[in-house]
Write a protein that holds these residues in place. Structure first.
Motif, PDB file in Angstrom:
ATOM      1  N   VAL A  90       0.838  -1.200   0.000  1.00  0.00           N
ATOM      2  CA  VAL A  90       0.000   0.000   0.000  1.00  0.00           C
ATOM      3  C   VAL A  90       0.868   1.243   0.000  1.00  0.00           C
ATOM      4  CG1 VAL A  90      -1.737   1.299   1.274  1.00  0.00           C
ATOM      5  CG2 VAL A  90      -1.899  -1.190   1.140  1.00  0.00           C
ATOM      6  N   LEU A  91       1.910   1.248   0.834  1.00  0.00           N
ATOM      7  CA  LEU A  91       2.820   2.382   0.886  1.00  0.00           C
ATOM      8  C   LEU A  91       3.493   2.590  -0.469  1.00  0.00           C
ATOM      9  CD1 LEU A  91       4.383   4.591   2.384  1.00  0.00           C
ATOM     10  CD2 LEU A  91       6.001   2.817   3.126  1.00  0.00           C
ATOM     11  N   ALA A  92       3.937   1.487  -1.092  1.00  0.00           N
ATOM     12  CA  ALA A  92       4.584   1.593  -2.401  1.00  0.00           C
ATOM     13  C   ALA A  92       3.628   2.164  -3.438  1.00  0.00           C
ATOM     14  CB  ALA A  92       5.087   0.214  -2.843  1.00  0.00           C
ATOM     15  N   GLU A  97       2.117   6.664  -6.918  1.00  0.00           N
ATOM     16  CA  GLU A  97       1.124   7.616  -7.419  1.00  0.00           C
ATOM     17  C   GLU A  97       1.633   9.053  -7.271  1.00  0.00           C
ATOM     18  OE1 GLU A  97      -1.684   7.167  -8.980  1.00  0.00           O
ATOM     19  OE2 GLU A  97      -1.577   4.993  -8.940  1.00  0.00           O
ATOM     20  N   VAL A  98       2.290   9.332  -6.160  1.00  0.00           N
ATOM     21  CA  VAL A  98       2.825  10.673  -5.945  1.00  0.00           C
ATOM     22  C   VAL A  98       3.927  10.978  -6.960  1.00  0.00           C
ATOM     23  CG1 VAL A  98       4.096  12.151  -4.340  1.00  0.00           C
ATOM     24  CG2 VAL A  98       2.204  10.737  -3.509  1.00  0.00           C
ATOM     25  N   ILE A  99       4.844  10.032  -7.137  1.00  0.00           N
ATOM     26  CA  ILE A  99       5.955  10.231  -8.069  1.00  0.00           C
ATOM     27  C   ILE A  99       5.441  10.399  -9.497  1.00  0.00           C
ATOM     28  CG2 ILE A  99       7.986   9.122  -9.077  1.00  0.00           C
ATOM     29  CD1 ILE A  99       8.460   7.828  -6.336  1.00  0.00           C
ATOM     30  N   ARG A 107      12.835  10.029 -15.035  1.00  0.00           N
ATOM     31  CA  ARG A 107      14.144  10.597 -14.730  1.00  0.00           C
ATOM     32  C   ARG A 107      14.384  10.599 -13.221  1.00  0.00           C
ATOM     33  NH1 ARG A 107      15.516  15.027 -12.568  1.00  0.00           N
ATOM     34  NH2 ARG A 107      13.370  15.806 -12.667  1.00  0.00           N
ATOM     35  N   ARG A 108      13.355  10.935 -12.492  1.00  0.00           N
ATOM     36  CA  ARG A 108      13.483  11.033 -11.038  1.00  0.00           C
ATOM     37  C   ARG A 108      13.761   9.673 -10.405  1.00  0.00           C
ATOM     38  NH1 ARG A 108       8.689  13.590  -7.240  1.00  0.00           N
ATOM     39  NH2 ARG A 108       9.704  13.339  -5.210  1.00  0.00           N
ATOM     40  N   VAL A 109      13.003   8.672 -10.806  1.00  0.00           N
ATOM     41  CA  VAL A 109      13.178   7.359 -10.179  1.00  0.00           C
ATOM     42  C   VAL A 109      14.398   6.627 -10.737  1.00  0.00           C
ATOM     43  CG1 VAL A 109      10.753   7.117  -9.568  1.00  0.00           C
ATOM     44  CG2 VAL A 109      11.524   6.312 -11.790  1.00  0.00           C
ATOM     45  N   VAL A 182       7.082   4.110 -13.478  1.00  0.00           N
ATOM     46  CA  VAL A 182       7.748   4.426 -12.217  1.00  0.00           C
ATOM     47  C   VAL A 182       8.653   3.287 -11.768  1.00  0.00           C
ATOM     48  CG1 VAL A 182       7.407   4.908  -9.762  1.00  0.00           C
ATOM     49  CG2 VAL A 182       5.933   6.008 -11.460  1.00  0.00           C
ATOM     50  N   VAL A 183       8.147   2.065 -11.791  1.00  0.00           N
ATOM     51  CA  VAL A 183       8.883   0.931 -11.226  1.00  0.00           C
ATOM     52  C   VAL A 183      10.043   0.495 -12.111  1.00  0.00           C
ATOM     53  CG1 VAL A 183       8.711  -1.474 -10.487  1.00  0.00           C
ATOM     54  CG2 VAL A 183       6.862   0.126  -9.969  1.00  0.00           C
ATOM     55  N   CYS A 184       9.821   0.385 -13.418  1.00  0.00           N
ATOM     56  CA  CYS A 184      10.862  -0.154 -14.301  1.00  0.00           C
ATOM     57  C   CYS A 184      12.100   0.741 -14.386  1.00  0.00           C
ATOM     58  CB  CYS A 184      10.276  -0.432 -15.681  1.00  0.00           C
ATOM     59  SG  CYS A 184       8.977  -1.693 -15.628  1.00  0.00           S
TER      60      CYS A 184
END
Length: 226
Positions: A90-92, A97-99, A107-109, A182-184
């Motif tokens: 849930v936290l992830a 969603e925020v990111i 670029r950020r992640v 975001v994840v990849c």
């Protein structure tokens, strides 16, 4: 001798013992705990031993100066339950969603992933590792070991001009499906950061997610190559 209670009932009874100790104003003896809960002394002792092992209850004694061995007492340790449920997924999801609202989330992640990779690189010990820059094959072997330890189930790259590593498992599968953007990039950054930390002549220049339902592909190339 009364045997320990089986299954879920034992878990519920243990919670009752812990709750009683938390509500008590002072440490309690085994006999008192058993009487208050209406259970056998051996049953109370069994649950207390488990709670002590879990770090949720501690033993203590009185300051009585009466002859004989002072009675053993128990009291709850005042802290959050370390065995309670966790909801990291849930936290992830919330963080993803925020990111994702960032104008350029990839670029950020990617930068965050590289930082993660540099930290993780220090945990990989390879028999042929030296202080000098590793050979390409050694770099790939180290990366394979790191990915395996993190649960990516990597497959060794096939020979060819453009070697690749097949990833057969994603430790963040559910989130990666809904938030590939975001994840990849985090995973790509992880691999790049590790290779940079090892001063590797090889890097991972691209990660293709879910080219097949059970396979992502990390593409390797020489540093500075195309």
């Amino acid at each position: 001798m009364t045997l320990p209670e089986p299954g879920q009932h034992a878990v519920g009874r243990r919670a009752e013992v812990l709750r009683l100790l938390r509500d008590a104003g002072s440490p309690m003896a085994i006999a008192e705990i058993a009487e208050r809960l209406g259970i056998h002394v051996n049953t109370a002792r069994f649950h207390l031993q488990s709670l002590v092992s879990d770090g949720r209850v501690e033993r203590t004694t009185t300051d009585s100066r009466s002859p004989g061995r002072p009675p053993q007492l128990f009291q709850a340790i005042r802290r959050m339950d370390p065995t309670g449920p966790r909801h990291f997924r849930v936290l992830a999801e919330v963080l993803a969603e925020v990111i994702a609202t960032d104008p350029d989330p990839s670029r950020r992640v990617l930068a965050a992933g590289r930082l993660w990779g540099r930290h993780q690189a220090a945990t990989v010990i390879h028999p042929t590792a030296t202080k000098e820059a590793p050979e390409p094959a050694d770099s790939v072997e180290r990366l394979m070991r790191l990915l395996d330890e993190l649960g990516f189930a990597p497959e060794r790259p096939a020979a060819g001009d453009r070697p690749q590593i097949n990833l057969r498992h994603c430790p963040f599968f559910e989130l990666a499906v809904s938030r590939t953007d975001v994840v990849c990039p985090v995973h790509l950054g992880l691999m790049q950061g590790a290779m940079q930390s090892w001063a590797s002549p090889i890097t991972v220049d691209r990660l293709d997610p879910f080219v097949q339902p059970d396979r992502c592909v990390a593409h390797l190339s020489a540093v500075g190559g195309s």
